[in-house]
Design a protein around this motif. Structure first.
Motif, short mmCIF file in Angstrom:
data_model
loop_
_atom_site.label_atom_id
_atom_site.label_comp_id
_atom_site.label_asym_id
_atom_site.label_seq_id
_atom_site.Cartn_x
_atom_site.Cartn_y
_atom_site.Cartn_z
N ARG A 42 30.69 96.02 -30.06
CA ARG A 42 31.74 96.12 -31.15
C ARG A 42 31.97 97.80 -30.96
O ARG A 42 32.70 98.60 -31.98
CB ARG A 42 31.05 96.17 -32.62
N ALA A 43 31.75 98.39 -29.81
CA ALA A 43 31.81 99.82 -29.52
C ALA A 43 33.58 100.11 -29.51
O ALA A 43 34.41 99.49 -29.23
CB ALA A 43 31.60 100.09 -28.08
N ARG A 44 33.83 101.50 -29.93
CA ARG A 44 35.08 102.03 -30.03
C ARG A 44 35.02 103.24 -29.13
O ARG A 44 33.96 104.12 -29.22
CB ARG A 44 35.55 102.10 -31.46
N ALA A 45 36.01 103.47 -28.27
CA ALA A 45 35.82 104.57 -27.34
C ALA A 45 37.56 105.20 -27.69
O ALA A 45 38.37 104.57 -27.88
CB ALA A 45 35.77 104.05 -25.90
N LEU A 46 37.40 106.50 -27.53
CA LEU A 46 38.59 107.39 -27.72
C LEU A 46 38.61 108.36 -26.36
O LEU A 46 37.59 109.15 -26.04
CB LEU A 46 38.62 108.24 -28.90
N ASP A 47 39.88 108.59 -25.73
CA ASP A 47 39.97 109.50 -24.67
C ASP A 47 40.96 110.50 -25.14
O ASP A 47 42.18 109.99 -25.40
CB ASP A 47 40.29 108.64 -23.33
N LEU A 48 40.50 111.82 -25.42
CA LEU A 48 41.57 112.69 -25.80
C LEU A 48 42.33 113.48 -24.39
O LEU A 48 41.48 113.98 -23.79
CB LEU A 48 40.79 113.67 -26.52
N GLY A 49 43.46 113.13 -23.99
CA GLY A 49 44.13 113.45 -23.09
C GLY A 49 43.72 112.41 -21.79
O GLY A 49 43.31 112.75 -20.68
N LEU A 114 35.89 110.56 -25.04
CA LEU A 114 36.12 111.03 -23.66
C LEU A 114 37.02 112.34 -23.45
O LEU A 114 38.02 112.30 -24.19
CB LEU A 114 36.21 110.19 -22.66
N SER A 115 36.68 113.48 -22.75
CA SER A 115 37.90 114.36 -22.33
C SER A 115 37.32 114.93 -21.14
O SER A 115 36.47 115.83 -21.25
CB SER A 115 37.65 115.09 -23.46
N ILE A 116 37.92 114.57 -19.98
CA ILE A 116 37.51 114.78 -18.80
C ILE A 116 38.58 115.52 -18.06
O ILE A 116 39.62 114.60 -17.45
CB ILE A 116 36.98 113.68 -17.93
N GLY A 117 38.44 116.85 -17.78
CA GLY A 117 39.54 117.40 -17.04
C GLY A 117 40.84 117.75 -18.01
O GLY A 117 41.95 117.96 -17.34
N SER A 118 40.53 117.76 -19.25
CA SER A 118 41.66 117.77 -20.17
C SER A 118 41.21 118.77 -21.30
O SER A 118 42.02 119.10 -22.52
CB SER A 118 41.99 116.59 -20.84
N VAL A 119 40.47 119.59 -21.06
CA VAL A 119 40.03 120.60 -22.30
C VAL A 119 41.05 121.77 -22.58
O VAL A 119 41.15 122.34 -23.62
CB VAL A 119 38.64 121.38 -21.83
N ALA A 131 36.69 119.42 -31.28
CA ALA A 131 37.53 118.05 -31.67
C ALA A 131 37.02 116.78 -31.68
O ALA A 131 37.28 115.92 -32.34
CB ALA A 131 38.76 118.44 -30.84
N ALA A 132 36.18 116.69 -30.51
CA ALA A 132 35.56 115.38 -30.42
C ALA A 132 34.51 114.93 -31.40
O ALA A 132 34.35 113.90 -31.91
CB ALA A 132 34.81 115.48 -29.02
N ARG A 133 33.85 116.25 -32.01
CA ARG A 133 33.03 115.96 -33.14
C ARG A 133 33.67 115.36 -34.42
O ARG A 133 32.98 114.44 -34.90
CB ARG A 133 32.30 117.15 -33.30
N ALA A 134 34.84 115.77 -34.54
CA ALA A 134 35.62 115.26 -35.71
C ALA A 134 36.07 113.73 -35.51
O ALA A 134 36.09 112.96 -36.55
CB ALA A 134 37.00 116.00 -35.82
N HIS A 135 35.72 113.20 -34.50
CA HIS A 135 36.06 111.84 -34.23
C HIS A 135 34.88 110.90 -34.10
O HIS A 135 34.96 109.78 -33.60
CB HIS A 135 36.88 111.52 -33.04
N LEU A 136 33.53 111.56 -33.98
CA LEU A 136 32.40 110.83 -33.21
C LEU A 136 31.63 110.29 -34.41
O LEU A 136 31.40 111.13 -35.55
CB LEU A 136 31.60 112.00 -32.74
N ALA A 137 31.05 108.92 -34.28
CA ALA A 137 30.18 108.18 -35.07
C ALA A 137 28.76 108.79 -34.94
O ALA A 137 28.55 109.50 -34.04
CB ALA A 137 30.37 106.83 -34.94
N PRO A 138 28.05 109.07 -36.20
CA PRO A 138 26.76 109.62 -36.15
C PRO A 138 26.04 108.58 -34.61
O PRO A 138 25.97 107.49 -34.57
CB PRO A 138 26.10 109.07 -37.23
#
Length: 250
Positions: A42-49, A114-119, A131-138
């Motif tokens: 049931r995982a959810r993934a987010l890629d920023l960039g 995820l944010s790889i090469g997009s910082v 920014a990633a922390r704001a979207h991250l589950a415990p």
């Protein structure tokens, strides 16, 4: 030719838009969302960039019950991601958002960000982690990739790529900000060179195959300039590290 179109063409043969090879990509994603564990169902993934969302597409392929969101400002990249998701039967589990990564808001948190090469979208490594922390589950993971200096760079290299730290300094910077690496990958010389040869070669090949195209000469010039900068300015000094991190204290 717009830079988005240049990037799309340059990544034709290397859809992972970073100097990370297929074996390392698979290993990093397996560590981030282990196959066979309870959470990936049931995982959810987010890629920023996300660019063409290749990291997310491989995540979804490995975890048939996972869902993902990809965020990018490039219309051509997101169009390519959408087409790839359709072709691979993953479109129903991937949602794409054409907004600046810093503006993205989601109602529920993610197991993997995820944010790889997009910082650069956030102004650097630590702002991206914030920014990633704001979207991250415990207990969730962040997979982040950025450059570092393997040895003292030339002023030209710093001007081209930015003012990085060395590898140890990069990791220390991350840990001092409250993150603990639980895995990582330092790109090899083969991966670094393969990425640059693919980037410049794919763009050049596109131009050579279209002698009458109005953007042919421009594409060749961009490929040539990039190849020269890589070989003369930063090949000997620049490296790339991908870190899998968790919050030290949630």
């Amino acid at each position: 030719m717009h830079r988005d179109d240049i990037s799309r063409l340059a990544h034709t043969h290397h859809p992972i838009a970073a100097p990370v090879g297929d074996t390392a990509v698979d290993r990093l994603l397996q560590r981030a969302l282990p196959a066979g564990s309870q959470s990936p169902t049931r995982a959810r993934a987010l890629d920023l960039g996300c660019g063409q969302a290749e990291w997310l597409l491989r995540t979804l392929a490995a975890h048939p019950h996972a869902t993902a969101d990809g965020v990018d400002i490039s219309g051509p990249a997101l169009d390519a991601a959408s087409a790839a998701a359709e072709a691979r039967g993953l479109a129903d589990r991937l949602t794409l958002h054409q907004v600046p990564a810093a503006d993205y808001a989601a109602p529920t948190p993610y197991d993997l960000v995820l944010s790889i090469g997009s910082v650069h979208a956030f102004g650097g490594l630590l702002p991206t982690l914030d920014a990633a922390r704001a979207h991250l589950a415990p207990g969730g993971h962040v997979l982040i990739g950025d450059g570092y200096w393997e040895r003292e760079p030339s002023p030209e290299a710093v001007e081209l790529l930015g003012d990085f730290r060395d590898l140890a300094g990069t990791v220390e910077q991350v840990t001092a900000a409250g993150w603990t690496p639980v895995y990582g990958h330092v790109s090899t010389r083969e991966e670094l060179d393969d990425y640059e040869w693919s980037w410049t070669g794919s763009l050049a090949a596109w131009a050579l195959d279209r002698p009458e195209h109005p953007d042919r000469d421009h594409a060749l010039a961009v490929a040539t300039a990039h190849r020269t900068e890589w070989l003369r300015a930063y090949r000997a000094t620049w490296g790339f590290v991908t870190l899998l991190v968790r919050r030290t204290h949630d």
